[in-house]
Design an enzyme around this catalytic site. Structure first.
Site, mmCIF file in Angstrom:
data_model
loop_
_atom_site.group_PDB
_atom_site.id
_atom_site.type_symbol
_atom_site.label_atom_id
_atom_site.label_comp_id
_atom_site.label_asym_id
_atom_site.label_seq_id
_atom_site.Cartn_x
_atom_site.Cartn_y
_atom_site.Cartn_z
ATOM 1 C CB SER A 241 -0.954 0.006 1.191
ATOM 2 O OG SER A 241 -0.279 -0.222 2.400
ATOM 3 C CG HIS A 271 -0.975 -5.181 1.886
ATOM 4 N ND1 HIS A 271 -0.251 -5.117 3.043
ATOM 5 C CD2 HIS A 271 -0.949 -3.913 1.367
ATOM 6 C CE1 HIS A 271 0.186 -3.875 3.225
ATOM 7 N NE2 HIS A 271 -0.220 -3.121 2.231
ATOM 8 C CG HIS A 318 5.728 -9.278 7.606
ATOM 9 N ND1 HIS A 318 6.729 -8.480 7.108
ATOM 10 C CD2 HIS A 318 4.629 -8.488 7.721
ATOM 11 C CE1 HIS A 318 6.253 -7.259 6.946
ATOM 12 N NE2 HIS A 318 4.987 -7.238 7.310
ATOM 13 N NE ARG A 327 2.479 -4.069 12.232
ATOM 14 C CZ ARG A 327 2.279 -4.152 10.920
ATOM 15 N NH1 ARG A 327 1.780 -3.124 10.270
ATOM 16 N NH2 ARG A 327 2.577 -5.245 10.258
ATOM 17 C CG ASP A 373 -3.591 -7.956 8.747
ATOM 18 O OD1 ASP A 373 -4.118 -6.890 9.107
ATOM 19 O OD2 ASP A 373 -2.798 -8.040 7.797
HETATM 20 N N1 AMX Z 1 0.539 -19.892 5.309
HETATM 21 C C1 AMX Z 1 0.945 -20.817 4.401
HETATM 22 N N2 AMX Z 1 2.037 -20.658 3.634
HETATM 23 C C2 AMX Z 1 2.757 -19.532 3.803
HETATM 24 C C3 AMX Z 1 2.421 -18.561 4.752
HETATM 25 C C4 AMX Z 1 1.238 -18.754 5.510
HETATM 26 N N3 AMX Z 1 0.810 -17.865 6.393
HETATM 27 N N4 AMX Z 1 3.328 -17.559 4.685
HETATM 28 C C5 AMX Z 1 4.207 -17.914 3.725
HETATM 29 N N5 AMX Z 1 3.861 -19.096 3.189
HETATM 30 C C6 AMX Z 1 4.487 -19.785 2.059
HETATM 31 C C7 AMX Z 1 4.398 -18.901 0.823
HETATM 32 O O1 AMX Z 1 3.107 -19.003 0.208
HETATM 33 C C8 AMX Z 1 5.518 -19.466 -0.024
HETATM 34 O O2 AMX Z 1 5.076 -20.681 -0.582
HETATM 35 P P1 AMX Z 1 5.489 -21.113 -2.090
HETATM 36 O O3 AMX Z 1 6.987 -21.124 -2.100
HETATM 37 O O4 AMX Z 1 4.872 -22.456 -2.249
HETATM 38 O O5 AMX Z 1 4.915 -20.071 -2.982
HETATM 39 C C9 AMX Z 1 6.581 -19.801 1.030
HETATM 40 O O6 AMX Z 1 5.878 -19.948 2.276
HETATM 41 C C10 AMX Z 1 7.649 -18.746 1.188
HETATM 42 O O7 AMX Z 1 7.013 -17.512 1.468
HETATM 43 P P2 AMX Z 1 7.751 -16.408 2.381
HETATM 44 O O8 AMX Z 1 9.012 -16.028 1.666
HETATM 45 O O9 AMX Z 1 7.866 -16.882 3.771
HETATM 46 O O10 AMX Z 1 6.694 -15.217 2.380
HETATM 47 P P3 AMX Z 1 6.507 -14.054 1.322
HETATM 48 O O11 AMX Z 1 7.440 -12.961 1.640
HETATM 49 O O12 AMX Z 1 6.524 -14.580 -0.070
HETATM 50 O O13 AMX Z 1 5.003 -13.609 1.613
HETATM 51 C C11 AMX Z 1 3.144 -13.058 2.956
HETATM 52 C C12 AMX Z 1 4.647 -12.890 2.756
HETATM 53 C C13 AMX Z 1 2.685 -12.114 4.051
HETATM 54 C C14 AMX Z 1 2.420 -12.682 1.651
HETATM 55 C C15 AMX Z 1 2.839 -14.543 3.326
HETATM 56 O O14 AMX Z 1 3.469 -14.856 4.554
HETATM 57 C C16 AMX Z 1 1.354 -14.847 3.412
HETATM 58 O O15 AMX Z 1 0.739 -15.157 2.379
HETATM 59 N N6 AMX Z 1 0.748 -14.759 4.648
HETATM 60 C C17 AMX Z 1 -0.677 -14.972 4.803
HETATM 61 C C18 AMX Z 1 -1.445 -13.719 4.387
HETATM 62 C C19 AMX Z 1 -1.242 -12.594 5.382
HETATM 63 O O16 AMX Z 1 -1.355 -12.777 6.579
HETATM 64 N N7 AMX Z 1 -0.972 -11.400 4.866
HETATM 65 C C20 AMX Z 1 -0.841 -10.191 5.688
HETATM 66 C C21 AMX Z 1 0.582 -9.702 5.828
HETATM 67 C C22 AMX Z 1 0.665 -8.441 6.646
HETATM 68 C C23 AMX Z 1 0.056 -7.310 5.902
HETATM 69 O O17 AMX Z 1 0.549 -6.896 4.859
HETATM 70 N N8 AMX Z 1 -1.034 -6.750 6.370
#
Ligand code: AMX
Length: 438
Positions: A241, A271, A318, A327, A373
């Site tokens: 964002s 996000h 994250h 947070r 979140d």
């Molecule tokens: N549940 C399941 N799998 C997850 C996970 C979760 N909460 N977090 C990461 N992973 C997986 C990824 O999907 C990725 O899988 P892949 O290699 O098969 O594609 C692998 O672990 C490596 O990912 P990462 O390097 O640890 O994370 P990232 O930097 O690519 O992504 C984020 C970060 C936040 C998008 C991811 O952790 C996620 O999808 N979390 C759940 C959604 C969420 O809570 N988002 C809110 C974040 C905070 C915000 O911005 N408000």
């Protein structure tokens, strides 16, 4: 000139001179290397943008102008009789680098009240949308519908000196921050309370008045809003964002166009939408299990089913953080202090025990800990704000403060159009071939 604008001008003029000198004297110094897995993998960690209002440390979490969340709790002015920080104080801090006095925060609160009226076309635009339009879509459209009011855009059309960009951007930022709670509350009451709107109470602070306009009068809920709208405001510049707002703003689009872009990014499930996803996920779990008090074993099995279905566990992980999000901890502490016997809060705490080892065992998740979140929805549910499709709008109201304070900084520092270099996969393969020949 108003006192905040004057202070910002003084501070920003000095920083702008330093940044100009830094660029001139040391512009060729390398600060980072870029690996192929960063080009393919969403540009993680590449140090490539300037952002003055906050900085994120993977272990410590967010610092706003050097102050972490416990510091903000301690140092920022509070509402009368309250113990949570006032978001007005954080906005002042982000623009000036100084913790404001109670008088300065009172001034800002009054100033935002003075500017808070929504232009007529906003109501007309929102009312033209069907009631099932997602609140984030209504929010983004509502922000865009105010754009004809942009002081920056109108002055730019008349012919504006570059040196004055910051000044009119500050005016836009102040107007948007003043109006944004009213817009959000309008969307909430129209969507979930039959358009039964509530007039503002201008004896209240910005967050307290927002709670009042949403229809929540309890002092605890007002305190929650003060905390919530403070801790969600900024998370350095690379998050989607903030970066989207910055990118759009770098074209000299005004604060309304830029913020709407940022809010569209916040509306994604990876996000800001994660806060609604968390409550949706917990509700589905308790519905499926037929209990509001699931055991830790039941939660663990449900987490495994979620992962087996190829879904993420919302609220966990994250891109930068590698510890439980401060947070999340701040919200947990709020619940420990103010809330007794709330089933959803208890589930959030049990999930906090159960999920990290499971994510860790996958061997690929870089951060198995909860993010901001994971907790917010359970607090809102407890106080009766159960319409979880609205939660990301609350996040957006807060994020407005950070990204618009940053837009003021970008204009004051004269930051240019953002334009990174992209390459195709064929270019990368050719690059490796050439490298192997050397
Ligand atoms: N549940 C399941 N799998 C997850 C996970 C979760 N909460 N977090 C990461 N992973 C997986 C990824 O999907 C990725 O899988 P892949 O290699 O098969 O594609 C692998 O672990 C490596 O990912 P990462 O390097 O640890 O994370 P990232 O930097 O690519 O992504 C984020 C970060 C936040 C998008 C991811 O952790 C996620 O999808 N979390 C759940 C959604 C969420 O809570 N988002 C809110 C974040 C905070 C915000 O911005 N408000």
């Amino acid at each position: 000139m108003d006192p905040l604008k004057l202070k910002f001008k003084e501070k920003a003029t000095a920083v702008a001179a330093n940044v100009k000198k830094l660029n001139k004297d040391f512009g060729e110094i390398i600060v980072d290397d870029v690996r192929i897995n960063q080009v393919i993998g969403g540009m993680r960690d590449i140090k490539s943008m300037l952002w003055e209002t906050s900085e994120l440390d993977a272990i410590e979490g967010i610092r706003f102008r050097g102050y972490n969340i416990p510091d903000l709790h301690r140092l920022l002015p509070k509402a009368k009789g309250g113990s949570e920080p006032l978001p007005e104080g954080l906005f002042w801090l982000m623009l000036t680098g100084e913790i404001p006095s109670q008088d300065e925060v009172n001034w800002l609160c009054d100033e935002w009240e003075r500017r808070s009226e929504l232009p007529k076309q906003v109501i007309k635009t929102i009312e033209s949308l069907s009631l099932d339009t997602h609140p984030m879509t209504q929010f983004s459209i509502g922000i865009l519908s105010m754009q004809s009011d942009s002081v920056f855009a109108n002055k730019y059309r008349e012919g504006l000196n570059k040196a004055d960009y910051w000044d009119v951007t500050y005016e836009d930022a102040m107007n948007v921050c003043a109006r944004i709670p009213k817009l959000a509350a309008y969307i909430y009451r129209r969507t979930y309370h039959n358009g039964n709107h509530i007039a503002p109470d201008n004896t209240l602070d910005w967050a307290g008045n927002f709670a009042h306009q949403l229809g929540y009068e309890g002092e605890d809920f007002k305190e929650l809003m003060r905390l919530y709208l403070t801790i969600h405001a900024d998370h350095e510049g690379g998050n989607a964002s903030a970066h989207a707002t910055h990118l759009v703003g770098s074209t000299l689009s005004d604060a309304y166009l830029s913020l709407s872009g940022g809010m569209n990014a916040l509306a994604g499930p990876l996000h800001g939408l994660a806060n609604q996803e968390v409550v949706g996920w917990i509700t589905e779990m308790t519905d499926t299990l037929g209990t509001t008090t699931p055991s830790k074993d039941q939660i663990a099995n449900y987490v495994k089913e979620t992962l087996a279905a190829g879904k993420v566990v919302p609220g966990y992980g994250h891109a930068v953080l590698r510890r439980p999000d401060p947070r999340f901890i701040a919200q947990k502490e709020f619940a420990e202090k103010n809330i007794k016997n709330a089933p959803m809060v208890q589930i959030v705490w049990d999930v906090f025990e159960v999920v990290p080892p499971i994510l860790e065992s996958l061997g690929k998740v870089k951060n198995p800990w909860p993010n901001v979140d994971a907790h917010s929805g359970a607090l809102l549910i407890h106080y009766g704000l159960t319409e979880y499709n609205f939660y990301t709008v609350l996040f957006g109201v807060s994020r407005t403060l950070g990204v618009l304070a940053s837009l003021c900084w970008s204009r004051a520092l004269g930051l240019p159009l953002e334009r990174p270099k992209s390459v195709s996969s064929a270019w990368l393969m050719n690059f490796i071939e050439e490298k192997n020949k050397q």
